[in-house]
Design a protein around this motif. Structure first.
Motif, PDB file in Angstrom:
ATOM      1  N   PRO A   1       0.801  -1.221   0.000  1.00  0.00           N
ATOM      2  CA  PRO A   1       0.000   0.000   0.000  1.00  0.00           C
ATOM      3  C   PRO A   1       0.836   1.275   0.000  1.00  0.00           C
ATOM      4  O   PRO A   1       0.336   2.346  -0.355  1.00  0.00           O
ATOM      5  CB  PRO A   1      -0.819  -0.124   1.292  1.00  0.00           C
ATOM      6  CG  PRO A   1       0.002  -1.011   2.180  1.00  0.00           C
ATOM      7  CD  PRO A   1       0.671  -1.981   1.258  1.00  0.00           C
ATOM      8  N   ASN A   2       2.104   1.164   0.358  1.00  0.00           N
ATOM      9  CA  ASN A   2       2.982   2.332   0.436  1.00  0.00           C
ATOM     10  C   ASN A   2       3.708   2.627  -0.868  1.00  0.00           C
ATOM     11  O   ASN A   2       4.444   3.613  -0.961  1.00  0.00           O
ATOM     12  CB  ASN A   2       4.025   2.136   1.535  1.00  0.00           C
ATOM     13  CG  ASN A   2       4.930   0.926   1.265  1.00  0.00           C
ATOM     14  OD1 ASN A   2       4.426  -0.188   1.134  1.00  0.00           O
ATOM     15  ND2 ASN A   2       6.223   1.133   1.184  1.00  0.00           N
ATOM     16  N   THR A   3       3.518   1.763  -1.890  1.00  0.00           N
ATOM     17  CA  THR A   3       4.362   1.835  -3.088  1.00  0.00           C
ATOM     18  C   THR A   3       3.551   2.045  -4.351  1.00  0.00           C
ATOM     19  O   THR A   3       2.624   1.286  -4.639  1.00  0.00           O
ATOM     20  CB  THR A   3       5.197   0.540  -3.221  1.00  0.00           C
ATOM     21  OG1 THR A   3       6.000   0.381  -2.046  1.00  0.00           O
ATOM     22  CG2 THR A   3       6.106   0.598  -4.432  1.00  0.00           C
ATOM     23  N   ASP A   4       3.919   3.093  -5.105  1.00  0.00           N
ATOM     24  CA  ASP A   4       3.422   3.294  -6.468  1.00  0.00           C
ATOM     25  C   ASP A   4       4.403   2.569  -7.369  1.00  0.00           C
ATOM     26  O   ASP A   4       5.512   3.042  -7.622  1.00  0.00           O
ATOM     27  CB  ASP A   4       3.370   4.787  -6.776  1.00  0.00           C
ATOM     28  CG  ASP A   4       2.866   5.082  -8.181  1.00  0.00           C
ATOM     29  OD1 ASP A   4       2.533   4.139  -8.916  1.00  0.00           O
ATOM     30  OD2 ASP A   4       2.818   6.272  -8.556  1.00  0.00           O
ATOM     31  N   TYR A   5       3.997   1.398  -7.852  1.00  0.00           N
ATOM     32  CA  TYR A   5       4.920   0.427  -8.437  1.00  0.00           C
ATOM     33  C   TYR A   5       4.764   0.351  -9.945  1.00  0.00           C
ATOM     34  O   TYR A   5       3.679   0.064 -10.457  1.00  0.00           O
ATOM     35  CB  TYR A   5       4.637  -0.938  -7.803  1.00  0.00           C
ATOM     36  CG  TYR A   5       5.480  -2.085  -8.289  1.00  0.00           C
ATOM     37  CD1 TYR A   5       6.870  -2.066  -8.190  1.00  0.00           C
ATOM     38  CD2 TYR A   5       4.872  -3.231  -8.813  1.00  0.00           C
ATOM     39  CE1 TYR A   5       7.634  -3.146  -8.617  1.00  0.00           C
ATOM     40  CE2 TYR A   5       5.625  -4.321  -9.237  1.00  0.00           C
ATOM     41  CZ  TYR A   5       7.005  -4.274  -9.131  1.00  0.00           C
ATOM     42  OH  TYR A   5       7.756  -5.339  -9.547  1.00  0.00           O
ATOM     43  N   ILE A   6       5.872   0.603 -10.665  1.00  0.00           N
ATOM     44  CA  ILE A   6       5.873   0.561 -12.128  1.00  0.00           C
ATOM     45  C   ILE A   6       6.924  -0.437 -12.593  1.00  0.00           C
ATOM     46  O   ILE A   6       8.087  -0.366 -12.190  1.00  0.00           O
ATOM     47  CB  ILE A   6       6.171   1.953 -12.721  1.00  0.00           C
ATOM     48  CG1 ILE A   6       5.046   2.929 -12.350  1.00  0.00           C
ATOM     49  CG2 ILE A   6       6.321   1.865 -14.238  1.00  0.00           C
ATOM     50  CD1 ILE A   6       5.314   4.343 -12.772  1.00  0.00           C
ATOM     51  N   THR A   7       6.496  -1.375 -13.444  1.00  0.00           N
ATOM     52  CA  THR A   7       7.418  -2.346 -14.026  1.00  0.00           C
ATOM     53  C   THR A   7       7.694  -1.975 -15.477  1.00  0.00           C
ATOM     54  O   THR A   7       6.818  -1.469 -16.179  1.00  0.00           O
ATOM     55  CB  THR A   7       6.831  -3.768 -13.954  1.00  0.00           C
ATOM     56  OG1 THR A   7       5.553  -3.782 -14.597  1.00  0.00           O
ATOM     57  CG2 THR A   7       6.668  -4.211 -12.510  1.00  0.00           C
ATOM     58  N   ALA A   8       8.922  -2.242 -15.924  1.00  0.00           N
ATOM     59  CA  ALA A   8       9.304  -1.866 -17.292  1.00  0.00           C
ATOM     60  C   ALA A   8      10.320  -2.848 -17.841  1.00  0.00           C
ATOM     61  O   ALA A   8      11.196  -3.336 -17.113  1.00  0.00           O
ATOM     62  CB  ALA A   8       9.887  -0.454 -17.300  1.00  0.00           C
ATOM     63  N   ASP A   9      10.187  -3.136 -19.141  1.00  0.00           N
ATOM     64  CA  ASP A   9      11.107  -4.069 -19.787  1.00  0.00           C
ATOM     65  C   ASP A   9      10.996  -3.882 -21.291  1.00  0.00           C
ATOM     66  O   ASP A   9       9.951  -3.473 -21.803  1.00  0.00           O
ATOM     67  CB  ASP A   9      10.763  -5.512 -19.404  1.00  0.00           C
ATOM     68  CG  ASP A   9      11.855  -6.492 -19.795  1.00  0.00           C
ATOM     69  OD1 ASP A   9      12.719  -6.773 -18.949  1.00  0.00           O
ATOM     70  OD2 ASP A   9      11.845  -6.966 -20.942  1.00  0.00           O
ATOM     71  N   ILE A  10      12.058  -4.220 -22.002  1.00  0.00           N
ATOM     72  CA  ILE A  10      12.044  -4.051 -23.450  1.00  0.00           C
ATOM     73  C   ILE A  10      11.254  -5.152 -24.145  1.00  0.00           C
ATOM     74  O   ILE A  10      10.757  -4.971 -25.253  1.00  0.00           O
ATOM     75  CB  ILE A  10      13.480  -3.966 -24.008  1.00  0.00           C
ATOM     76  CG1 ILE A  10      13.466  -3.401 -25.429  1.00  0.00           C
ATOM     77  CG2 ILE A  10      14.175  -5.323 -23.941  1.00  0.00           C
ATOM     78  CD1 ILE A  10      14.833  -2.988 -25.937  1.00  0.00           C
ATOM     79  N   GLU A  11      11.091  -6.324 -23.476  1.00  0.00           N
ATOM     80  CA  GLU A  11      10.388  -7.414 -24.147  1.00  0.00           C
ATOM     81  C   GLU A  11       9.437  -8.201 -23.263  1.00  0.00           C
ATOM     82  O   GLU A  11       8.582  -8.921 -23.759  1.00  0.00           O
ATOM     83  CB  GLU A  11      11.393  -8.388 -24.772  1.00  0.00           C
ATOM     84  CG  GLU A  11      12.252  -9.123 -23.783  1.00  0.00           C
ATOM     85  CD  GLU A  11      13.119 -10.199 -24.425  1.00  0.00           C
ATOM     86  OE1 GLU A  11      13.607 -11.076 -23.693  1.00  0.00           O
ATOM     87  OE2 GLU A  11      13.305 -10.167 -25.654  1.00  0.00           O
ATOM     88  N   SER A  12       9.537  -8.091 -21.939  1.00  0.00           N
ATOM     89  CA  SER A  12       8.718  -8.918 -21.059  1.00  0.00           C
ATOM     90  C   SER A  12       7.232  -8.632 -21.259  1.00  0.00           C
ATOM     91  O   SER A  12       6.800  -7.480 -21.192  1.00  0.00           O
ATOM     92  CB  SER A  12       9.069  -8.676 -19.594  1.00  0.00           C
ATOM     93  OG  SER A  12       8.134  -9.331 -18.741  1.00  0.00           O
ATOM     94  N   PRO A  13       6.406  -9.673 -21.452  1.00  0.00           N
ATOM     95  CA  PRO A  13       4.963  -9.472 -21.575  1.00  0.00           C
ATOM     96  C   PRO A  13       4.300  -9.147 -20.256  1.00  0.00           C
ATOM     97  O   PRO A  13       3.120  -8.790 -20.222  1.00  0.00           O
ATOM     98  CB  PRO A  13       4.486 -10.828 -22.118  1.00  0.00           C
ATOM     99  CG  PRO A  13       5.483 -11.813 -21.598  1.00  0.00           C
ATOM    100  CD  PRO A  13       6.801 -11.089 -21.611  1.00  0.00           C
ATOM    101  N   LEU A  14       5.039  -9.249 -19.160  1.00  0.00           N
ATOM    102  CA  LEU A  14       4.461  -9.018 -17.843  1.00  0.00           C
ATOM    103  C   LEU A  14       4.640  -7.573 -17.365  1.00  0.00           C
ATOM    104  O   LEU A  14       3.982  -7.155 -16.413  1.00  0.00           O
ATOM    105  CB  LEU A  14       5.105  -9.967 -16.828  1.00  0.00           C
ATOM    106  CG  LEU A  14       5.004 -11.462 -17.157  1.00  0.00           C
ATOM    107  CD1 LEU A  14       5.743 -12.276 -16.111  1.00  0.00           C
ATOM    108  CD2 LEU A  14       3.554 -11.902 -17.248  1.00  0.00           C
TER     109      LEU A  14
END
Length: 256
Positions: free
Chosen positions: A108-121
């Protein structure tokens, strides 16, 4: 099992493994239940962890959450040495690891962003050489076992420094192959997968990091702290959690 996992890692692209591996291993986990090892990330207990790696390592992969030795060490470090689980923060996770994604997303404390050049997730498709966020955006950046794959690791470092807020911090792990060379070796003219494996330790690596890795980070503006939690833990904990015996955690900070 070692040969099967090694074959899959060598012959199936990572982006496809990410989509299906956790489903297959969830079934396999049933047969590994026990109480000799414990994953601190997901809390599951087994008689042994699964082997993992192109050159397979024993007792490495949690069949429940897919954590490896380094992930379990990072998790313990976050719990014991940081305020990661309580501080309000905006986080960028480059090439996000499956074992962490749901756990970090739920904080709840984290604004979480994931990033990758190819990962579908990942939420954001991103080239780490040109991070599509403004400077001083993130409090935390994680980027583990990525810099050995990219054309220009120092440009990638500068980009991560740019998007960190002053005083922000990150964990930037890289593989180190023994014997560790004094200086990092790279040669982008080496393109043969076989030769890359011989020179860099893996066929999709483009450099072999050396003992100068902390200095490479400092040269791009980071403050570097070499955290040695695994050396501080009791031997029984290292065995119980299936931790790497000699891994240093490279914590970086952007000067305030």
């Amino acid at each position: 099992m070692k040969k099967i996992i090694s074959f899959l890692l060598r012959n199936i692209p990572r982006k496809y493994l990410q989509l299906v591996s956790h489903h297959a291993l969830a079934v396999l986990a049933i047969f590994y239940k026990g109480n000799k090892v414990e994953c601190p990330v997901c809390g599951s207990r087994f008689r042994v962890f699964l082997p993992y790696g192109r050159e397979s390592r024993s007792n490495a992969l949690c069949p429940s959450c897919l954590s490896l030795e380094r992930h379990r060490l990072i998790w313990l470090y976050l719990k014991e040495k940081t305020d990661f689980f309580t501080a309000d923060q905006k986080m960028l996770h480059v090439a996000p690891e499956l074992c962490f994604m749901d756990k970090f997303e739920a904080l709840p404390n984290t604004d979480y962003i994931t990033a990758d050049i190819e990962s579908p997730l990942a939420k954001v498709k991103m080239d780490i050489h040109e991070i599509p966020f403004e400077e001083n955006t993130f409090d935390v950046v994680f980027c583990n076992h990525v810099l050995e794959h990219v054309d220009d690791d120092q440009l990638a470092m500068r980009e991560m420094l740019r998007v960190l807020k002053p005083g922000g911090w990150g964990i930037l792990q890289i593989p180190l192959f023994h014997p560790i060379p004094e200086k990092t070796f790279e040669d982008l003219t080496i393109t043969s997968p076989k030769e890359r494996e011989q020179m860099f330790g893996q066929d999709d690596h483009v450099r072999l990091f050396g003992k100068d890795y902390p200095e490479r980070l400092r040269s791009q503006g980071f403050i570097v702290k070499q955290e040695k939690l695994v050396f501080e833990l009791p031997e029984e904990d290292v065995k119980r959690y299936g931790l790497p015996s000699d891994e240093i955690i490279y914590r970086v900070e952007k000067p305030a």
